[in-house]
Design a protein around this motif. Structure first.
Motif, PDB file in Angstrom:
ATOM      1  N   GLY A   1       0.870  -1.248   0.034  1.00 29.99           N
ATOM      2  CA  GLY A   1      -0.003   0.207  -0.105  1.00 29.99           C
ATOM      3  C   GLY A   1       0.722   1.095   0.079  1.00 29.99           C
ATOM      4  O   GLY A   1       0.355   2.173   0.247  1.00 29.99           O
ATOM      5  N   GLY A   2       2.291   1.278  -0.200  1.00 27.46           N
ATOM      6  CA  GLY A   2       2.975   2.282  -0.289  1.00 27.46           C
ATOM      7  C   GLY A   2       3.426   2.798   1.225  1.00 27.46           C
ATOM      8  O   GLY A   2       3.781   3.742   1.188  1.00 27.46           O
ATOM      9  N   ILE A   3       3.079   2.005   2.242  1.00 30.69           N
ATOM     10  CA  ILE A   3       3.261   2.407   3.455  1.00 30.69           C
ATOM     11  C   ILE A   3       4.688   1.678   4.209  1.00 30.69           C
ATOM     12  O   ILE A   3       4.402   0.583   4.389  1.00 30.69           O
ATOM     13  CB  ILE A   3       2.102   2.120   4.435  1.00 30.69           C
ATOM     14  CG1 ILE A   3       0.832   2.827   3.918  1.00 30.69           C
ATOM     15  CG2 ILE A   3       2.454   2.594   6.017  1.00 30.69           C
ATOM     16  CD1 ILE A   3      -0.301   2.539   4.480  1.00 30.69           C
ATOM     17  N   MET A   4       5.620   2.416   4.612  1.00 34.36           N
ATOM     18  CA  MET A   4       6.782   1.611   5.031  1.00 34.36           C
ATOM     19  C   MET A   4       6.627   1.397   6.361  1.00 34.36           C
ATOM     20  O   MET A   4       5.889   2.324   7.151  1.00 34.36           O
ATOM     21  CB  MET A   4       8.083   2.803   4.953  1.00 34.36           C
ATOM     22  CG  MET A   4       8.264   2.739   3.110  1.00 34.36           C
ATOM     23  SD  MET A   4       9.914   3.709   3.183  1.00 34.36           S
ATOM     24  CE  MET A   4       9.335   5.332   3.692  1.00 34.36           C
ATOM     25  N   GLY A   5       7.439   0.379   6.993  1.00 27.82           N
ATOM     26  CA  GLY A   5       7.556   0.044   8.160  1.00 27.82           C
ATOM     27  C   GLY A   5       8.207   1.296   9.103  1.00 27.82           C
ATOM     28  O   GLY A   5       8.691   2.214   8.665  1.00 27.82           O
ATOM     29  N   ALA A   6       8.340   1.203  10.483  1.00 25.65           N
ATOM     30  CA  ALA A   6       8.894   2.084  11.426  1.00 25.65           C
ATOM     31  C   ALA A   6      10.318   2.430  11.070  1.00 25.65           C
ATOM     32  O   ALA A   6      10.817   3.549  11.038  1.00 25.65           O
ATOM     33  CB  ALA A   6       8.430   1.907  12.866  1.00 25.65           C
ATOM     34  N   LYS A   7      10.921   1.208  11.045  1.00 25.70           N
ATOM     35  CA  LYS A   7      12.468   1.297  10.638  1.00 25.70           C
ATOM     36  C   LYS A   7      12.698   1.927   9.068  1.00 25.70           C
ATOM     37  O   LYS A   7      13.634   2.925   9.242  1.00 25.70           O
ATOM     38  CB  LYS A   7      13.161  -0.094  10.657  1.00 25.70           C
ATOM     39  CG  LYS A   7      12.996  -0.817  12.236  1.00 25.70           C
ATOM     40  CD  LYS A   7      13.707  -2.170  11.881  1.00 25.70           C
ATOM     41  CE  LYS A   7      13.651  -2.848  13.230  1.00 25.70           C
ATOM     42  NZ  LYS A   7      14.202  -4.282  12.996  1.00 25.70           N
ATOM     43  N   SER A   8      11.995   1.580   8.392  1.00 22.26           N
ATOM     44  CA  SER A   8      12.199   2.288   7.064  1.00 22.26           C
ATOM     45  C   SER A   8      11.871   3.790   7.090  1.00 22.26           C
ATOM     46  O   SER A   8      12.637   4.508   6.464  1.00 22.26           O
ATOM     47  CB  SER A   8      11.515   1.595   5.828  1.00 22.26           C
ATOM     48  OG  SER A   8      11.723   0.074   5.689  1.00 22.26           O
ATOM     49  N   GLN A   9      10.971   4.291   7.822  1.00 18.01           N
ATOM     50  CA  GLN A   9      10.490   5.552   7.943  1.00 18.01           C
ATOM     51  C   GLN A   9      11.482   6.323   8.596  1.00 18.01           C
ATOM     52  O   GLN A   9      12.012   7.320   7.993  1.00 18.01           O
ATOM     53  CB  GLN A   9       9.287   5.698   8.605  1.00 18.01           C
ATOM     54  CG  GLN A   9       8.159   5.329   7.928  1.00 18.01           C
ATOM     55  CD  GLN A   9       6.571   5.491   8.621  1.00 18.01           C
ATOM     56  OE1 GLN A   9       6.775   5.626   9.912  1.00 18.01           O
ATOM     57  NE2 GLN A   9       5.452   5.112   7.941  1.00 18.01           N
ATOM     58  N   GLU A  10      12.164   5.703   9.610  1.00 19.66           N
ATOM     59  CA  GLU A  10      13.232   6.319  10.267  1.00 19.66           C
ATOM     60  C   GLU A  10      14.390   6.450   9.554  1.00 19.66           C
ATOM     61  O   GLU A  10      15.208   7.596   9.262  1.00 19.66           O
ATOM     62  CB  GLU A  10      13.617   5.697  11.480  1.00 19.66           C
ATOM     63  CG  GLU A  10      14.501   6.335  12.424  1.00 19.66           C
ATOM     64  CD  GLU A  10      14.049   7.718  13.085  1.00 19.66           C
ATOM     65  OE1 GLU A  10      14.964   8.608  12.960  1.00 19.66           O
ATOM     66  OE2 GLU A  10      13.015   8.035  13.088  1.00 19.66           O
ATOM     67  N   LYS A  11      14.730   5.562   8.760  1.00 22.21           N
ATOM     68  CA  LYS A  11      16.191   5.683   8.038  1.00 22.21           C
ATOM     69  C   LYS A  11      15.782   6.467   6.608  1.00 22.21           C
ATOM     70  O   LYS A  11      16.618   7.507   6.471  1.00 22.21           O
ATOM     71  CB  LYS A  11      16.236   4.272   7.215  1.00 22.21           C
ATOM     72  CG  LYS A  11      16.871   3.412   8.008  1.00 22.21           C
ATOM     73  CD  LYS A  11      18.178   2.964   7.652  1.00 22.21           C
ATOM     74  CE  LYS A  11      18.820   1.905   8.498  1.00 22.21           C
ATOM     75  NZ  LYS A  11      20.412   1.819   8.507  1.00 22.21           N
ATOM     76  N   THR A  12      14.665   6.526   6.168  1.00 24.02           N
ATOM     77  CA  THR A  12      14.355   7.679   5.270  1.00 24.02           C
ATOM     78  C   THR A  12      14.241   9.177   5.708  1.00 24.02           C
ATOM     79  O   THR A  12      14.937  10.200   5.207  1.00 24.02           O
ATOM     80  CB  THR A  12      12.809   7.407   4.423  1.00 24.02           C
ATOM     81  OG1 THR A  12      12.847   6.037   4.093  1.00 24.02           O
ATOM     82  CG2 THR A  12      12.596   8.386   3.335  1.00 24.02           C
ATOM     83  N   ARG A  13      13.878   9.293   6.900  1.00 22.05           N
ATOM     84  CA  ARG A  13      13.832  10.616   7.474  1.00 22.05           C
ATOM     85  C   ARG A  13      15.341  11.159   7.807  1.00 22.05           C
ATOM     86  O   ARG A  13      15.607  12.179   7.571  1.00 22.05           O
ATOM     87  CB  ARG A  13      13.279  10.677   8.883  1.00 22.05           C
ATOM     88  CG  ARG A  13      12.785  12.099   9.580  1.00 22.05           C
ATOM     89  CD  ARG A  13      11.826  11.881  10.621  1.00 22.05           C
ATOM     90  NE  ARG A  13      10.661  10.960  10.520  1.00 22.05           N
ATOM     91  CZ  ARG A  13      10.253  10.030  11.194  1.00 22.05           C
ATOM     92  NH1 ARG A  13      11.285   9.451  12.206  1.00 22.05           N
ATOM     93  NH2 ARG A  13       9.032   9.335  10.876  1.00 22.05           N
ATOM     94  N   GLN A  14      16.245  10.174   8.499  1.00 22.05           N
ATOM     95  CA  GLN A  14      17.703  10.501   8.830  1.00 22.05           C
ATOM     96  C   GLN A  14      18.256  10.723   7.030  1.00 22.05           C
ATOM     97  O   GLN A  14      19.207  11.666   7.258  1.00 22.05           O
ATOM     98  CB  GLN A  14      18.280   9.188   9.139  1.00 22.05           C
ATOM     99  CG  GLN A  14      17.987   9.262  10.680  1.00 22.05           C
ATOM    100  CD  GLN A  14      18.477   7.769  11.066  1.00 22.05           C
ATOM    101  OE1 GLN A  14      19.361   6.966  10.639  1.00 22.05           O
ATOM    102  NE2 GLN A  14      18.356   7.661  12.532  1.00 22.05           N
ATOM    103  N   LYS A  15      18.008  10.028   6.124  1.00 21.19           N
ATOM    104  CA  LYS A  15      18.796  10.631   4.765  1.00 21.19           C
ATOM    105  C   LYS A  15      17.882  11.809   4.568  1.00 21.19           C
ATOM    106  O   LYS A  15      18.972  12.693   3.788  1.00 21.19           O
ATOM    107  CB  LYS A  15      18.248   9.396   3.754  1.00 21.19           C
ATOM    108  CG  LYS A  15      18.878   8.358   3.940  1.00 21.19           C
ATOM    109  CD  LYS A  15      18.480   7.058   2.921  1.00 21.19           C
ATOM    110  CE  LYS A  15      19.145   5.664   2.996  1.00 21.19           C
ATOM    111  NZ  LYS A  15      18.392   4.817   2.109  1.00 21.19           N
ATOM    112  N   GLU A  16      16.873  12.180   4.552  1.00 19.17           N
ATOM    113  CA  GLU A  16      16.640  13.389   4.184  1.00 19.17           C
ATOM    114  C   GLU A  16      17.166  14.533   4.991  1.00 19.17           C
ATOM    115  O   GLU A  16      17.595  15.704   4.509  1.00 19.17           O
ATOM    116  CB  GLU A  16      15.017  13.570   4.369  1.00 19.17           C
ATOM    117  CG  GLU A  16      14.190  12.670   3.180  1.00 19.17           C
ATOM    118  CD  GLU A  16      12.598  12.648   3.420  1.00 19.17           C
ATOM    119  OE1 GLU A  16      12.204  13.153   4.810  1.00 19.17           O
ATOM    120  OE2 GLU A  16      12.175  12.196   2.751  1.00 19.17           O
TER     121      GLU A  16
END
Length: 172
Positions: A144-159
């Motif tokens: 559904g295009g919704i990432m898990g908690a770990k993936s969301q945190e990694k993406t936030r850190q990359k941004e």
């Protein structure tokens, strides 16, 4: 199924009677009566595959409960490729009843009589809109295009890291 029942093939008894009459006519007069080729519903997976490949089939009806499913699973793809309308209906036993057999995996129309052309074209339009034209809709959707908690945190850190790099470039 009303249209299918109009185009039922002849039973064994009817065929036997027809052949007897032809033989009697041939014996008595010499020439067997040659009528028009009758228009029937065709059955049998190999026969229908050939009809589709030769673009002779005008509508293909596939049963939903075929076992093993591999027998008919490729048929909708072939129909889409050859631009032949197809539909999936409940019950191979219902299809079998049309052709005087116990079960039938699929049936195909090759043509219809003049009086049924309107009903057939209406049916083909409905089938095309519900099956052939909806391949993307009916296909399986993954995720559904919704990432898990770990993936969301990694993406936030990359941004954040990208934003810091951009800020350093602006200052320099």
């Amino acid at each position: 199924f009303k249209l299918l029942n109009k185009y039922r093939p002849e039973t064994k008894e009817q065929k036997e009677e027809r052949l007897k009459q032809a033989a009697e006519a041939k014996q008595a007069g010499g020439a067997a009566p040659q009528g028009k080729k009758p228009v029937f519903v065709k059955c049998g997976i190999n026969h229908i595959a050939t009809l589709i490949e030769n673009k002779k089939a005008t509508l293909v009806v596939i049963a939903h409960d075929v076992d093993p499913i591999e027998i008919v699973v490729w048929l909708p793809a072939l129909c889409r490729k050859m631009d032949v309308p197809y539909c999936i209906v409940k019950g191979k036993a219902r299809l079998g009843a049309v052709v005087h057999k116990k079960t039938a995996t699929c049936l195909a129309f090759t043509g219809v009589r003049k009086e049924d052309e309107g009903a057939m074209s209406k049916l083909v339009d409905n089938v095309r809109s519900n099956f052939n034209d909806r391949t993307e809709e009916m296909g399986r959707k993954w995720g559904g295009g919704i990432m898990g908690a770990k993936s969301q945190e990694k993406t936030r850190q990359k941004e954040k890291a990208v934003a810091r790099e951009a800020a350093k470039r602006m200052q320099a």
